[in-house]
Structure formats: C-alpha cells, structure tokens
Design a protein around this motif. Structure first.
Motif, PDB file in Angstrom:
ATOM      1  N   GLU A  16      48.433  47.246  36.585  1.00  0.00           N
ATOM      2  CA  GLU A  16      47.110  47.144  37.209  1.00  0.00           C
ATOM      3  C   GLU A  16      46.198  48.325  36.882  1.00  0.00           C
TER       4      GLU A  16
ATOM      5  N   CYS B  26      41.427  43.076  31.290  1.00  0.00           N
ATOM      6  CA  CYS B  26      42.868  43.284  31.107  1.00  0.00           C
ATOM      7  C   CYS B  26      43.310  42.847  29.713  1.00  0.00           C
TER       8      CYS B  26
ATOM      9  N   HIS C 216      41.918  43.912  39.630  1.00  0.00           N
ATOM     10  CA  HIS C 216      42.985  42.944  39.407  1.00  0.00           C
ATOM     11  C   HIS C 216      42.519  41.611  38.853  1.00  0.00           C
ATOM     12  N   ASP C 217      41.277  41.205  39.159  1.00  0.00           N
ATOM     13  CA  ASP C 217      40.815  39.890  38.725  1.00  0.00           C
ATOM     14  C   ASP C 217      39.917  39.938  37.489  1.00  0.00           C
TER      15      ASP C 217
ATOM     16  N   ASN D 243      48.274  40.580  42.856  1.00  0.00           N
ATOM     17  CA  ASN D 243      47.127  40.037  43.595  1.00  0.00           C
ATOM     18  C   ASN D 243      46.780  38.601  43.212  1.00  0.00           C
TER      19      ASN D 243
ATOM     20  N   ILE E 162      50.437  42.850  35.376  1.00  0.00           N
ATOM     21  CA  ILE E 162      49.556  42.534  36.502  1.00  0.00           C
ATOM     22  C   ILE E 162      50.191  41.403  37.311  1.00  0.00           C
TER      23      ILE E 162
ATOM     24  N   GLN F 184      44.659  49.795  40.105  1.00  0.00           N
ATOM     25  CA  GLN F 184      43.292  49.340  39.843  1.00  0.00           C
ATOM     26  C   GLN F 184      42.269  50.481  39.802  1.00  0.00           C
TER      27      GLN F 184
END
Length: 363
Positions: free
Chosen positions: A225, A235, A229-230, A251, A248, A201
């Motif tokens: 990653e 992404c 991550h969110d 998480n 990914i 990340q």
C-alpha cells in the motif's frame, strides 16, 4: 437427512483491549484494539463466534448497532450463510455495501459460518472442503515507525516468537531514514529471514516510485500500500516501475473491488481483509479471482479465521499474524517454525474468555 438449523440471533458486544505491542504507522498509533465480539445463536445450541476491529473506539457503537439491525432481519432464518449474505446485500444496497455496513455484514457472515461448522462438528477448513494444515506466517504486530536501533531489537523479539518473517512499517518524512531502518534490520536478522514493508498509503505515485527504487536492492518480499488504496492506475504505474512486488488489498470492500484492481494490473500480490471483503463468503469469491488471475493471495489481520481460510485458498501465500484479540480469547493460535497451526476443533478457532470479556466490555 440433515436437520434444519435456524438462527436465533446475533449478539454484539463492544470491547476495548490492550495491545501487547503498541504500533505506530505513518497514519497514526494503535495502542488499544476496539473490537466487536459477535455470537451467532442457533435453535440447535451451536454458537458461532467472530470479531470485528472497528479501528477507532467511536465506531464501536454504530458498528454494534448495525450488527443488531442485521440480526433482526435474519432471526428465524435457516442457517445458510450464502442465503443470509444474499438477503442482507439486497436489503442494504441503497445504503451502500461499504464501510461499517460491509464490516458488520462480514462479521455476521463469519459468525454464521462458524456456527454451521460447529453444528457439523468440523473445523471451518473441512466444512469448506479442505483440511487444517500449517500456514506460512509473518509477524506483523510490531516494527512500527521507530529508530533503527529500536527496530532491530523489536525484530529479534518478533522472530523469537516462532517466526521466520516480519513486516516493517515505513513512511518517515525522510526516505533515507526508511532505508536505514530496513538495512539495519536486514543486517541484524540475516538474509534467511523474509522481510516485507508497508507504507500505509503514505506516498504519492512519484514518491512511491522514487522510494521503491531505493528499496529494490534490499531483498524485500513486497512493498505494501504505497499510495491511496483505491488508486489502481497509480498502483499499476508503481508496480510496472519497480522490481520489488507491490502488495495491496486490505481495503478491497468486495470481490468486485478486487476484480477492478486485477483488471488494472494494479499489483503483483493481493491481501484481502476478511472483515472488508465480505467475511468467509466474500473471501471464497476473492480466492477464486486470485486463482484465475494466477496471483498470490495473503491475509490481513484476523489471524484465527484467516488461517482456516488460507487452507482452502488455491494461491495461498502468507498469513499476517497479529495477536490483537488475544486478551479476550480462551485459546490462542499456535505458531511453530514460521507456520500458523490451525486446530481440528470444530469452528474457526475462536472462543471467548468470558472473564476477560467482562473486564474489557464497553458499557
């Protein structure tokens, strides 16, 4: 008629164990593993095992306390993991089903499934309707942030343990240094070895696209990653821009998170973490999503139970192998010719070395 089995309690013991290979990533160093060892005691004598990785030692006590609270809630209940999961989810909904709560509930779930498998005399994979079989694995316990020469030496050591694949950590300040390490390792190990990389990340979306394009011709199996991550939209932009697959998922804190990522087309591959996804129960839900989406699914950490779970995962891809719990295990996961070999003994493959547990116990 099968006899009813009831839960007596879940015991939690915090330990801090040394790593055989300290790991330096773009986010920090891991020199020791703080673990919570969980035992599910039943009224029929079967005891299930699981462990949690608390990341930081300061989380050991609250994580253990959360396991103890959950134990009090389900003590005396029938050993039915789906029902235990439903009860705990309902109880903790207002607190939030993430973070330490999610880790603790995943540990409860893993230990419950292990106890059930042991009570039936079956390996976990068979209890779930499959069978133990060789699982393709890569060595992920080393190749942290280090100079190219050291990375070459460590790559040879990791592969010599029975692997044909390894993962390199990237995220140095200068992208050219990352590229130089990847090229040095590739030249040293040859094209027949599978290499993945992990940014932990560390990047922005723009950086990730730029660095990913630099790596697109290096033969990496995935870029893991690259950003927060969110950030599924970010992404998705990266995955669309690069030829190298984007990985990914470690998480994802539930199958719902994974569904959101898949809906956003955020990645090419997924790799849920059994501690965060919801234990065995959460893993089965995630595996169904991956199968429906036609996307390959790998694991993150927790090699022993994850090997059993990949045996029943329709789109099973790679096992991430680390040996971080070996110091307190009575037996270790076997690796041969690039595959992890789950056994036929009842349960998930975990058994404690009690003398070692006593040595590393956090009082």
């Amino acid at each position: 008629m099968t006899e009813t089995i009831r839960i007596r309690r879940f015991n939690a013991r915090p330990v801090i164990v040394p790593l055989n290979l300290p790991l330096l990533t773009s986010t920090g160093a891991v020199a020791k593993a703080p673990l919570v060892l969980i035992d599910c005691e039943t009224d029929q004598g079967a005891v299930g095992h699981a462990y949690l990785f608390s990341i930081t030692p300061s989380a050991l006590r609250p994580l253990s306390a959360m396991v103890t609270e959950m134990s009090d809630l389900v003590a005396g209940d029938e050993l039915l993991p789906f029902e235990v999961e439903r009860k705990l989810t309902r109880h903790f909904t207002l607190l939030g089903l993430a973070g330490l709560q999610r880790m603790a509930q995943s540990g409860i779930d893993m230990a419950a499934w292990d106890a059930l498998a042991r009570s039936r005399g079956l390996p976990l994979a068979r209890l779930l309707g499959g069978a133990p079989k060789p699982v393709k694995a890569y060595n992920s316990k080393g190749l942290g942030i280090m100079p190219a020469g050291a990375a070459v030496d460590e790559a040879h050591k990791l592969l010599a343990e029975g692997f044909h694949a390894a993962k390199i950590r990237l995220g140095r300040p200068d992208a050219r240094e990352d590229l130089a390490v990847v090229r040095a390792v590739r030249k040293a190990v040859g094209d027949e070895v599978t290499l993945m990389c992990d940014y932990n990340q560390a990047l922005t979306v723009t950086e990730a696209i730029h660095r990913g394009e630099m790596l697109d011709d290096e033969g990496l199996s995935w870029i893991e990653e690259p950003i927060r991550h969110d950030d599924y939209a970010g992404c998705a932009r990266i995955a669309d821009a690069l030829r190298t697959p984007v990985q990914i998922g470690e998480n994802f804190d539930s199958a719902f998170s994974m569904q959101a990522a898949l809906s956003a087309e955020a990645c090419d591959y997924v790799m849920p973490d059994v501690q965060r996804i919801g234990g065995v129960t959460g893993w089965l839900r995630a595996a169904a999503l991956a199968h429906a989406a036609g996307i390959e699914m790998s694991t993150h950490l927790f090699s022993e139970v994850s090997t059993q779970l990949l045996c029943v995962t329709p789109s099973a891809h790679w096992l991430e192998y680390v040996d971080w719990a070996d110091a307190v295990l009575a037996s270790r996961l076997k690796i041969k010719d690039g595959f992890a070999l789950p056994g036929e003994e009842p349960g998930n493959g975990l058994a404690w070395d009690e003398a070692a547990v006593k040595k590393y116990l956090v009082s």
